[in-house]
Enzyme design. Structure first.
Site, PDB file in Angstrom:
ATOM      1  N   ALA A  22     117.733  32.867  77.299  1.00 33.72           N
ATOM      2  CA  ALA A  22     117.513  34.289  77.611  1.00 33.72           C
ATOM      3  C   ALA A  22     116.079  34.531  78.073  1.00 33.72           C
ATOM      4  O   ALA A  22     115.844  35.352  78.976  1.00 33.72           O
ATOM      5  CB  ALA A  22     117.840  35.145  76.390  1.00 33.72           C
ATOM      6  N   VAL A  23     115.127  33.825  77.480  1.00 31.96           N
ATOM      7  CA  VAL A  23     113.728  33.969  77.926  1.00 31.96           C
ATOM      8  C   VAL A  23     113.621  33.505  79.379  1.00 31.96           C
ATOM      9  O   VAL A  23     113.031  34.198  80.232  1.00 31.96           O
ATOM     10  CB  VAL A  23     112.766  33.143  77.021  1.00 31.96           C
ATOM     11  CG1 VAL A  23     111.371  33.072  77.628  1.00 31.96           C
ATOM     12  CG2 VAL A  23     112.711  33.733  75.616  1.00 31.96           C
ATOM     13  N   ARG A  25     116.007  33.065  81.763  1.00 35.75           N
ATOM     14  CA  ARG A  25     116.743  33.829  82.779  1.00 35.75           C
ATOM     15  C   ARG A  25     116.216  35.255  82.919  1.00 35.75           C
ATOM     16  O   ARG A  25     116.142  35.781  84.028  1.00 35.75           O
ATOM     17  CB  ARG A  25     118.244  33.803  82.452  1.00 35.75           C
ATOM     18  CG  ARG A  25     118.789  32.371  82.563  1.00 35.75           C
ATOM     19  CD  ARG A  25     120.170  32.273  83.097  1.00 35.75           C
ATOM     20  NE  ARG A  25     120.476  30.883  83.425  1.00 35.75           N
ATOM     21  CZ  ARG A  25     121.674  30.326  83.321  1.00 35.75           C
ATOM     22  NH1 ARG A  25     122.703  31.049  82.905  1.00 35.75           N
ATOM     23  NH2 ARG A  25     121.871  29.073  83.675  1.00 35.75           N
ATOM     24  N   ILE A 126     116.947  29.073  59.196  1.00 30.81           N
ATOM     25  CA  ILE A 126     118.203  29.288  58.455  1.00 30.81           C
ATOM     26  C   ILE A 126     117.957  29.992  57.122  1.00 30.81           C
ATOM     27  O   ILE A 126     118.879  30.549  56.552  1.00 30.81           O
ATOM     28  CB  ILE A 126     118.954  27.967  58.190  1.00 30.81           C
ATOM     29  CG1 ILE A 126     118.123  27.014  57.346  1.00 30.81           C
ATOM     30  CG2 ILE A 126     119.409  27.324  59.488  1.00 30.81           C
ATOM     31  CD1 ILE A 126     118.962  25.909  56.699  1.00 30.81           C
ATOM     32  N   ASP A 127     116.714  29.959  56.617  1.00 29.78           N
ATOM     33  CA  ASP A 127     116.458  30.450  55.253  1.00 29.78           C
ATOM     34  C   ASP A 127     116.619  31.967  55.106  1.00 29.78           C
ATOM     35  O   ASP A 127     116.822  32.464  54.006  1.00 29.78           O
ATOM     36  CB  ASP A 127     115.038  30.062  54.813  1.00 29.78           C
ATOM     37  CG  ASP A 127     114.785  28.566  54.914  1.00 29.78           C
ATOM     38  OD1 ASP A 127     115.777  27.808  54.905  1.00 29.78           O
ATOM     39  OD2 ASP A 127     113.622  28.160  55.013  1.00 29.78           O
ATOM     40  N   ALA A 186     132.750  30.942  45.128  1.00 31.48           N
ATOM     41  CA  ALA A 186     132.189  30.009  44.134  1.00 31.48           C
ATOM     42  C   ALA A 186     132.127  30.685  42.767  1.00 31.48           C
ATOM     43  O   ALA A 186     132.173  31.914  42.669  1.00 31.48           O
ATOM     44  CB  ALA A 186     130.792  29.576  44.575  1.00 31.48           C
ATOM     45  N   HIS A 249     120.370  18.862  55.748  1.00 29.05           N
ATOM     46  CA  HIS A 249     120.171  19.268  57.148  1.00 29.05           C
ATOM     47  C   HIS A 249     121.475  19.512  57.893  1.00 29.05           C
ATOM     48  O   HIS A 249     121.443  20.080  58.991  1.00 29.05           O
ATOM     49  CB  HIS A 249     119.318  18.228  57.885  1.00 29.05           C
ATOM     50  CG  HIS A 249     117.913  18.184  57.375  1.00 29.05           C
ATOM     51  ND1 HIS A 249     117.574  17.572  56.201  1.00 29.05           N
ATOM     52  CD2 HIS A 249     116.764  18.716  57.869  1.00 29.05           C
ATOM     53  CE1 HIS A 249     116.274  17.711  55.980  1.00 29.05           C
ATOM     54  NE2 HIS A 249     115.764  18.406  56.990  1.00 29.05           N
TER      55      HIS A 249
HETATM   56  O1  F6P Z   1     112.926  26.198  56.668  1.00 31.17           O
HETATM   57  C1  F6P Z   1     114.080  25.572  57.095  1.00 31.17           C
HETATM   58  C2  F6P Z   1     114.377  24.358  56.245  1.00 31.17           C
HETATM   59  O2  F6P Z   1     115.573  23.763  56.712  1.00 31.17           O
HETATM   60  C3  F6P Z   1     114.467  24.612  54.738  1.00 31.17           C
HETATM   61  O3  F6P Z   1     115.707  25.166  54.368  1.00 31.17           O
HETATM   62  C4  F6P Z   1     114.198  23.245  54.177  1.00 31.17           C
HETATM   63  O4  F6P Z   1     113.653  23.334  52.878  1.00 31.17           O
HETATM   64  C5  F6P Z   1     113.199  22.669  55.161  1.00 31.17           C
HETATM   65  O5  F6P Z   1     113.319  23.410  56.367  1.00 31.17           O
HETATM   66  C6  F6P Z   1     113.398  21.208  55.471  1.00 31.17           C
HETATM   67  O6  F6P Z   1     112.352  20.788  56.267  1.00 31.17           O
HETATM   68  P1  F6P Z   1     112.361  19.434  57.136  1.00 31.17           P
HETATM   69  O7  F6P Z   1     113.228  19.676  58.323  1.00 31.17           O
HETATM   70  O8  F6P Z   1     110.945  19.244  57.518  1.00 31.17           O
HETATM   71  O9  F6P Z   1     112.930  18.361  56.269  1.00 31.17           O
END
Ligand code: F6P
Length: 320
Positions: A22-23, A25, A126-127, A186, A249
């Site tokens: 988007a940036v 285009r 994602i946090d 959960a 991850h």
């Molecule tokens: O801040 C995003 C995040 O995925 C956190 O949820 C996690 O603690 C951290 O980064 C992991 O970092 P790295 O990718 O450096 O292992």
């Protein structure tokens, strides 16, 4: 303004490619040149960049991660690195920069603003711990990833009368764990923001076993403890056999959801508009489905985005 640049920095997340696209285009359609910087601030320091055209972003929208790649760059925390990054941008004729990343990435952008470059930040992590936006980029896809994984676990857990302790990434923020626990059904969500009592958890697990339930899911935020630690704490108390799962991850990857594709597109276009309107030192955000622009200083001085109390209450009402 004639030339802008874009980079992704810090931990990657799904939706970053939509924002880059988007940036690029929006910039091109406003008559700007757009420079893509590889590997975040590292590429800015190492002069790893290229001119982008509309084809540079073809076929990227549906891919997770960031095709510009990302890095955590120590030099950008030091004056010499910041000077070099700013002078490289100026040497290229770049007047405006869009930084897609978390709080640390926006702090890096501020140092470039202090050296005369106009900067706009796009919150991506994602946090969901960044204040002044209802949602950061990547959160929705991560939630969907967690839900998919836990649904799979419940199938196998129920087949064997097992309890699963699921470790959810999210740094010091319990958002993903709490919201995913609600969406997954959960039994427990252990989050940094709310104290927990292991005795109560064990009592509940024993009760479930007596009632003839065939599985239990305990979600634990990485900011509280590891799944292994929680498993050690409960293993002598429950009659369910237990297993652990560390999502890690896995949460960050995968094709972005519709929500993240749209959010990335809106954030990217909003960031370019802001630069064209001579704004700088601001983070684009989402509030009640409207784009907002908040000064970096306000973002940096605010505490981590607080948990939505309504969600905490909802979790309690649902016996989580
Ligand atoms: O801040 C995003 C995040 O995925 C956190 O949820 C996690 O603690 C951290 O980064 C992991 O970092 P790295 O990718 O450096 O292992």
């Amino acid at each position: 303004m004639k030339r802008i640049a874009v980079l992704t920095s810090g931990g990657d997340c799904s939706g970053m490619n939509a924002a880059i696209r988007a940036v690029v285009r929006s910039g091109l359609s406003a008559g700007l040149d757009v420079v893509g910087i590889k590997k975040g601030y590292r590429g800015l320091i190492d002069r790893d960049y290229f001119m982008m055209n509309t084809k540079s972003v073809s076929n990227t929208l549906q891919r997770g991660g960031t095709f510009l790649q990302s890095a955590r760059c120590k030099e950008m925390m030091e004056t010499a690195g910041q000077d070099l990054a700013a002078s490289n941008l100026k040497g290229l004729g770049v007047e405006g920069l869009v930084v897609i990343g978390g709080d640390g990435s926006m702090r890096g952008a501020k140092t470039l603003m202090d050296r005369g470059i106009k900067v706009i930040g796009i919150p991506a992590s994602i946090d969901n711990d960044i204040p002044f936006t209802d949602m950061s980029l990547g959160v929705d896809t991560a939630l969907n990833n967690i839900i998919y994984a836990v649904d799979c676990l419940k199938d196998t857990a129920s087949s064997h009368d097992r309890a699963f302790i699921v470790e959810v990434m999210g740094r010091d923020c319990g958002y993903l764990t709490l919201v995913a626990a609600i969406a997954c059904g959960a039994e427990h969500a252990l989050i940094p923001e709310v104290p927990y009592n292991i005795g109560d958890i064990c009592d509940n697990l024993r009760k479930r076993y007596r009632e003839g339930r065939d599985n239990s899911i305990i979600m634990v935020a990485e900011g509280v403890a590891s799944a292994q630690e929680i498993s050690e704490q409960i293993k002598h108390h429950i009659r369910f056999e237990s297993r652990i799962m560390v999502l890690g991850h896995y949460q960050r990857g995968g094709s972005p959801t519709a929500f993240d594709r749209l959010l990335g597109s809106r954030f990217g276009q909003g960031a370019v508009d802001a630069l064209l309107n001579s704004q700088s030192g601001k983070m684009v955000g989402l509030a009640g489905n409207q784009l907002t622009f908040t000064d970096f200083d306000k973002v940096f001085n605010a505490p981590m985005r607080p948990l939505n109390e309504t969600m905490v209450k909802l979790a309690h009402k649902l016996d989580i």
